[in-house]
Scaffold this active site. Structure first.
Site, PDB file in Angstrom:
ATOM      1  N   GLY A  11     109.304  13.593 162.666  1.00  0.00           N
ATOM      2  CA  GLY A  11     108.095  13.211 163.391  1.00  0.00           C
ATOM      3  C   GLY A  11     107.264  14.455 163.686  1.00  0.00           C
ATOM      4  CB  VAL A  80     121.075  11.903 163.542  1.00  0.00           C
ATOM      5  CG1 VAL A  80     122.101  12.719 164.332  1.00  0.00           C
ATOM      6  CG2 VAL A  80     120.262  12.802 162.626  1.00  0.00           C
ATOM      7  CD  GLU A 168      95.973   4.044 172.314  1.00  0.00           C
ATOM      8  OE1 GLU A 168      97.075   4.295 171.801  1.00  0.00           O
ATOM      9  OE2 GLU A 168      94.990   4.814 172.219  1.00  0.00           O
TER      10      GLU A 168
HETATM   11  P1  NAD Z   1     104.509   4.354 179.883  1.00  0.00           P
HETATM   12  O1  NAD Z   1     105.795   4.668 180.548  1.00  0.00           O
HETATM   13  O2  NAD Z   1     103.393   5.310 179.984  1.00  0.00           O
HETATM   14  O3  NAD Z   1     103.958   2.940 180.393  1.00  0.00           O
HETATM   15  C1  NAD Z   1     104.813   1.850 180.622  1.00  0.00           C
HETATM   16  C2  NAD Z   1     104.166   0.899 181.612  1.00  0.00           C
HETATM   17  O4  NAD Z   1     105.046  -0.220 181.761  1.00  0.00           O
HETATM   18  C3  NAD Z   1     103.988   1.526 182.986  1.00  0.00           C
HETATM   19  O5  NAD Z   1     102.674   1.316 183.405  1.00  0.00           O
HETATM   20  C4  NAD Z   1     105.012   0.782 183.838  1.00  0.00           C
HETATM   21  O6  NAD Z   1     104.572   0.612 185.179  1.00  0.00           O
HETATM   22  C5  NAD Z   1     105.117  -0.557 183.127  1.00  0.00           C
HETATM   23  N1  NAD Z   1     106.386  -1.247 183.381  1.00  0.00           N
HETATM   24  C6  NAD Z   1     107.618  -0.706 183.525  1.00  0.00           C
HETATM   25  N2  NAD Z   1     108.530  -1.678 183.795  1.00  0.00           N
HETATM   26  C7  NAD Z   1     107.856  -2.848 183.799  1.00  0.00           C
HETATM   27  C8  NAD Z   1     108.239  -4.197 184.011  1.00  0.00           C
HETATM   28  N3  NAD Z   1     109.507  -4.558 184.270  1.00  0.00           N
HETATM   29  N4  NAD Z   1     107.297  -5.149 183.923  1.00  0.00           N
HETATM   30  C9  NAD Z   1     105.989  -4.821 183.662  1.00  0.00           C
HETATM   31  N5  NAD Z   1     105.577  -3.559 183.478  1.00  0.00           N
HETATM   32  C10 NAD Z   1     106.508  -2.582 183.532  1.00  0.00           C
HETATM   33  O7  NAD Z   1     104.908   4.041 178.341  1.00  0.00           O
HETATM   34  P2  NAD Z   1     103.967   4.078 177.069  1.00  0.00           P
HETATM   35  O8  NAD Z   1     102.674   3.387 177.330  1.00  0.00           O
HETATM   36  O9  NAD Z   1     104.780   3.629 175.941  1.00  0.00           O
HETATM   37  O10 NAD Z   1     103.646   5.621 176.891  1.00  0.00           O
HETATM   38  C11 NAD Z   1     104.719   6.564 176.669  1.00  0.00           C
HETATM   39  C12 NAD Z   1     104.111   7.971 176.665  1.00  0.00           C
HETATM   40  O11 NAD Z   1     103.292   8.119 175.522  1.00  0.00           O
HETATM   41  C13 NAD Z   1     103.217   8.250 177.862  1.00  0.00           C
HETATM   42  O12 NAD Z   1     103.365   9.581 178.224  1.00  0.00           O
HETATM   43  C14 NAD Z   1     101.843   7.976 177.347  1.00  0.00           C
HETATM   44  O13 NAD Z   1     100.845   8.690 178.035  1.00  0.00           O
HETATM   45  C15 NAD Z   1     101.963   8.427 175.908  1.00  0.00           C
HETATM   46  N6  NAD Z   1     101.013   7.702 175.065  1.00  0.00           N
HETATM   47  C16 NAD Z   1      99.803   8.289 174.842  1.00  0.00           C
HETATM   48  C17 NAD Z   1      98.860   7.639 174.078  1.00  0.00           C
HETATM   49  C18 NAD Z   1      97.523   8.300 173.869  1.00  0.00           C
HETATM   50  O14 NAD Z   1      97.371   9.453 174.240  1.00  0.00           O
HETATM   51  N7  NAD Z   1      96.546   7.598 173.331  1.00  0.00           N
HETATM   52  C19 NAD Z   1      99.137   6.368 173.533  1.00  0.00           C
HETATM   53  C20 NAD Z   1     100.380   5.800 173.775  1.00  0.00           C
HETATM   54  C21 NAD Z   1     101.315   6.478 174.546  1.00  0.00           C
END
Ligand code: NAD
Length: 392
Positions: A11, A80, A168
């Site tokens: 990755g 792995v 997104e």
């Molecule tokens: P995240 O952890 O940022 O978001 C998960 C969301 O799910 C949170 O808002 C949380 O409150 C919610 N959640 C958790 N348990 C829940 C439940 N039981 N029921 C309902 N909601 C619940 O995860 P992600 O969005 O996959 O992102 C992972 C990382 O990757 C982050 O650091 C993010 O900023 C980054 N990311 C960045 C981009 C970008 O820059 N465009 C895009 C995707 C992800």
């Protein structure tokens, strides 16, 4: 004889480590082998677009064999299973045992299900090209079935988690629906797109104005938000929420969070909540000949808080690790990891986006944010292309 460098994961973190190391190290100084579970380097920041058919697979799945040809980096496709850092050995699921002098672990993260019953068995995730393809085919087959049965669970799409991944994705679905529904003779008003978020608002941590903008923009395209309400359980076609509501659906996409890679957590190197602890040089705190790149490690900022596991961090870690492999092999001075945060940009479908850029977190919305997001993708691709031409 040169050192034997083994890099686990192709990755952002792994590929950049390999290319940067090869840029500095001659073939007499080190051999470099990259192990990846897929034959492709996947641009996972664009998977939401693939899941909605808004991008072709070849734009997000770049063949590693072709990318590495003539670059003096050996490629091994395999998963792995176990790392034995005290014996300098790595076991793959196909029975292969690999040895190393220097190891880079860049295996990324895994979906966190938080022990919510039924979720892992019945939900979709969006962590690979395969996941995105599966989801796209499934959504299309649901709309097709709905056109024949008018069974509501086929017309209900739930995204669990309103972080950037979930937002997104639902933005892409919102823009896909009118066209997909037309194709199957379905009234797109009959489709329910729901985003369920445990926190009081979607996009926790984002400035309130941008959260508002995201919510308004997506609601105008039919997305319903259920906030302050965790998902608590899932059965075959039923999602249960903490407030007692149940949702009948054939499509639950779980984007509720990520956690460290279990192979790393179980490897015996020092970890914190499943993610490897590293020095300022991105070296394992327990094993000097092991370096970490990307989500497999946890890096703490000056205020003692972990940096979020993002592509831009993985990419920069890869560059530092690549350089430090060279320094380690040649007895030079390693460089400290000091990440630069250019900002965070999130798309809200095909034509809208939000984000913050620069140190003072200037807010962007609409076209400027979409353009910045597109240009950061292009920057990444040209960066890896540049490194390809520089590698020995
Ligand atoms: P995240 O952890 O940022 O978001 C998960 C969301 O799910 C949170 O808002 C949380 O409150 C919610 N959640 C958790 N348990 C829940 C439940 N039981 N029921 C309902 N909601 C619940 O995860 P992600 O969005 O996959 O992102 C992972 C990382 O990757 C982050 O650091 C993010 O900023 C980054 N990311 C960045 C981009 C970008 O820059 N465009 C895009 C995707 C992800």
């Amino acid at each position: 004889m040169g050192k034997n460098i083994l890099i686990l994961g192709g990755g952002y973190g792994g590929l950049l480590s390999a290319l940067t190391a090869r840029q500095h190290l001659g073939t007499d100084e080190a051999s470099i082998t990259l192990v990846n579970r897929f034959p492709t380097h996947q641009i996972i920041t664009e998977l939401h677009r693939l899941a909605a058919g808004n991008l072709s697979e070849k734009a997000v799945a770049l063949p590693l064999e072709k990318m590495l040809r003539g670059k003096n980096i050996d490629l091994k496709i395999g998963s792995v299973q176990e790392i034995s850092p005290d014996d300098h050995q790595v076991f793959l699921t196909d029975g292969t045992i690999l040895t190393y002098d220097l190891l880079v672990i860049a295996l990324g993260s895994e979906t966190a299900y938080f022990g919510i019953p039924g979720l892992q068995e019945h939900s979709f995730i969006l962590k690979s090209v395969e996941d995105a393809n599966r989801l796209r085919d499934h959504v299309e087959s649901c709309i097709r079935t709905y056109s024949k049965t008018h069974s509501k669970e086929y017309a209900t799409i739930v995204v669990g988690g309103g972080g950037l991944t979930g937002i997104e994705l639902i933005g892409e679905f919102a823009d896909l629906m009118p066209q997909l529904c037309r194709q199957y003779g379905v009234n797109s008003q009959e489709i329910s797109l729901l985003c369920v978020e445990a926190a009081p608002t979607i996009l926790p941590g984002f400035p309130a104005e941008l959260v508002e903008r995201a919510q308004t923009s997506l609601a105008a395209r039919g997305v319903e938000f259920v906030t302050g309400t965790p998902v608590t359980k899932m059965e075959q076609s039923t999602v249960e929420l903490k407030n007692g509501r149940t949702i009948e659906t054939k499509t639950m996409v779980w984007t509720g969070g990520v956690q460290g890679n279990s192979v790393v957590a179980n490897s015996g190197i020092e970890v914190n909540r499943g993610r490897a602890l590293v020095s300022e040089y991105l070296q394992s705190t327990s094993h000097q000949n092991v370096f970490l790149s990307g989500d497999s490690a946890v890096v703490f900022g000056p205020e003692g808080r972990p940096y979020p596991p993002t592509a831009q961090l993985a990419w920069q870690m890869g560059e530092t690790v690549g350089y430090n492999l060279f320094a380690y092999v040649t007895g030079g001075v390693m460089e400290e990891f000091s990440p630069v945060f250019s900002g965070t940009l999130g798309s809200l479908g095909r034509k809208d986006a939000i984000g913050t850029i620069g140190e003072n977190k200037t807010q962007l919305r609409g076209l400027p944010a979409s353009l910045m997001k597109e240009s950061s993708n292009i920057r990444y691709l040209s960066q890896i292309n540049g490194l390809f031409s520089l590698a020995y």
